[in-house]
Design an enzyme around this catalytic site. Sequence first.
Site, PDB file in Angstrom:
ATOM      1  N   GLU A  60       0.821  -1.212   0.000  1.00 10.90           N
ATOM      2  CA  GLU A  60       0.000   0.000   0.000  1.00 10.90           C
ATOM      3  C   GLU A  60       0.862   1.273   0.000  1.00 10.90           C
ATOM      4  O   GLU A  60       0.523   2.246  -0.658  1.00 10.90           O
ATOM      5  CB  GLU A  60      -0.832  -0.020   1.284  1.00 10.90           C
ATOM      6  CG  GLU A  60      -2.227   0.494   1.152  1.00 10.90           C
ATOM      7  CD  GLU A  60      -2.989   0.162   2.417  1.00 10.90           C
ATOM      8  OE1 GLU A  60      -3.622  -0.918   2.438  1.00 10.90           O
ATOM      9  OE2 GLU A  60      -2.938   0.946   3.377  1.00 10.90           O
ATOM     10  N   ASP A  61       1.961   1.233   0.712  1.00  9.12           N
ATOM     11  CA  ASP A  61       2.663   2.494   1.029  1.00  9.12           C
ATOM     12  C   ASP A  61       4.084   2.634   0.500  1.00  9.12           C
ATOM     13  O   ASP A  61       4.688   3.694   0.677  1.00  9.12           O
ATOM     14  CB  ASP A  61       2.732   2.676   2.565  1.00  9.12           C
ATOM     15  CG  ASP A  61       1.359   2.859   3.189  1.00  9.12           C
ATOM     16  OD1 ASP A  61       0.444   3.288   2.481  1.00  9.12           O
ATOM     17  OD2 ASP A  61       1.216   2.565   4.386  1.00  9.12           O
TER      18      ASP A  61
HETATM   19  N1  LIG Z   1      -3.667   5.388  14.428  1.00  9.90           N
HETATM   20  C1  LIG Z   1      -2.619   5.791  13.694  1.00  9.90           C
HETATM   21  N2  LIG Z   1      -2.589   5.446  12.386  1.00  9.90           N
HETATM   22  C2  LIG Z   1      -1.527   5.863  11.661  1.00  9.90           C
HETATM   23  C3  LIG Z   1      -0.500   6.650  12.215  1.00  9.90           C
HETATM   24  N3  LIG Z   1       0.401   6.906  11.259  1.00  9.90           N
HETATM   25  C4  LIG Z   1      -0.036   6.301  10.143  1.00  9.90           C
HETATM   26  N4  LIG Z   1      -1.181   5.663  10.372  1.00  9.90           N
HETATM   27  C5  LIG Z   1      -1.929   4.880   9.367  1.00  9.90           C
HETATM   28  O1  LIG Z   1      -2.960   5.746   8.911  1.00  9.90           O
HETATM   29  C6  LIG Z   1      -4.229   5.078   8.893  1.00  9.90           C
HETATM   30  C7  LIG Z   1      -5.232   5.889   9.640  1.00  9.90           C
HETATM   31  O2  LIG Z   1      -5.283   7.168   9.085  1.00  9.90           O
HETATM   32  P1  LIG Z   1      -6.564   7.678   8.312  1.00  9.90           P
HETATM   33  O3  LIG Z   1      -6.277   9.086   7.913  1.00  9.90           O
HETATM   34  O4  LIG Z   1      -7.779   7.409   9.130  1.00  9.90           O
HETATM   35  O5  LIG Z   1      -6.692   6.715   7.029  1.00  9.90           O
HETATM   36  P2  LIG Z   1      -5.885   6.665   5.656  1.00  9.90           P
HETATM   37  O6  LIG Z   1      -4.445   7.069   5.917  1.00  9.90           O
HETATM   38  O7  LIG Z   1      -6.022   5.226   5.250  1.00  9.90           O
HETATM   39  O8  LIG Z   1      -6.600   7.613   4.724  1.00  9.90           O
HETATM   40  C8  LIG Z   1      -4.016   3.738   9.565  1.00  9.90           C
HETATM   41  O9  LIG Z   1      -4.275   2.753   8.593  1.00  9.90           O
HETATM   42  P3  LIG Z   1      -5.641   2.022   8.516  1.00  9.90           P
HETATM   43  O10 LIG Z   1      -5.597   1.125   7.350  1.00  9.90           O
HETATM   44  O11 LIG Z   1      -6.742   3.020   8.616  1.00  9.90           O
HETATM   45  O12 LIG Z   1      -5.663   1.142   9.737  1.00  9.90           O
HETATM   46  P4  LIG Z   1      -6.860   0.805  10.655  1.00  9.90           P
HETATM   47  O13 LIG Z   1      -8.095   1.541  10.218  1.00  9.90           O
HETATM   48  O14 LIG Z   1      -6.996  -0.638  10.496  1.00  9.90           O
HETATM   49  O15 LIG Z   1      -6.353   1.241  11.999  1.00  9.90           O
HETATM   50  C9  LIG Z   1      -2.562   3.688   9.992  1.00  9.90           C
HETATM   51  O16 LIG Z   1      -1.878   2.499   9.670  1.00  9.90           O
HETATM   52  C10 LIG Z   1      -0.571   7.029  13.606  1.00  9.90           C
HETATM   53  O17 LIG Z   1       0.276   7.714  14.146  1.00  9.90           O
HETATM   54  N5  LIG Z   1      -1.652   6.559  14.296  1.00  9.90           N
END
Ligand SMILES: Nc1nc2c(ncn2[C@@H]2O[C@H](COP(=O)(O)OP(=O)(O)O)[C@@H](OP(=O)(O)OP(=O)(O)O)[C@H]2O)c(=O)[nH]1
Length: 189
Positions: A60-61
Amino acid sequence: MYSEDVERAIRVALHAHDGQTRKGSADPYVVHPIHIALVLTRHGAPDHVVQAGLLHDVVEDCDGWDVERIEAEFGAEVAEIVAELTEDKTRSWEERKRAGIEKVATMSADAATVKAADKLHNLSSMVRDLARSESPDAFWSHFNGGRDRTLSMARELVEALAPRVGEDLARSLRATVDMLASIDRERRA
Ligand SMILES: Nc1nc2c(ncn2[C@@H]2O[C@H](COP(=O)(O)OP(=O)(O)O)[C@@H](OP(=O)(O)OP(=O)(O)O)[C@H]2O)c(=O)[nH]1
């Protein structure tokens, strides 16, 4: 027990996420997959699941990584789990998160376990980062869904994951999402 394959996955995660930081803090991004691997190991997950946890965000990243490369370097079992957990970044935030919740019911048990460890670390670091932030608004501004949608999607995801994982993980997920909501209320009071 030493596993050469797990060590190789740690090395790939370190290189692939080099230069990336977390949203809620200045921590290097790789802290996240490494913490997931620790949670998975603590819950007795086999090596291929730990490797998938370490590699779950590279497709993804990270430039240069796709599911085919994961399969070539780590095998089909690891690649399958990573593929199940990879979001389609061309879709909107709402669509991606909704699809992620809906997928939990039918994904493999291994993928659900990695997703639970992923969510547990994300929620736990949010609890820490929100408690330390200058203001709740500054903290929530890092998240594309904003406060209300992020919290409600997190609850839905936790409730979808709970029946698919062991009791310990389910309990920790629920306790952590409750703690996040309660710290948010306290910080805004
Ligand atoms: N909580 C958190 N997340 C972070 C951080 N840095 C990066 N992330 C990543 O960003 C996502 C959450 O950010 P959002 O703004 O809600 O979503 P997005 O990046 O996918 O658009 C998470 O992935 P995701 O696929 O949305 O994971 P999840 O919904 O299964 O937790 C997480 O892996 C951080 O400091 N704290």
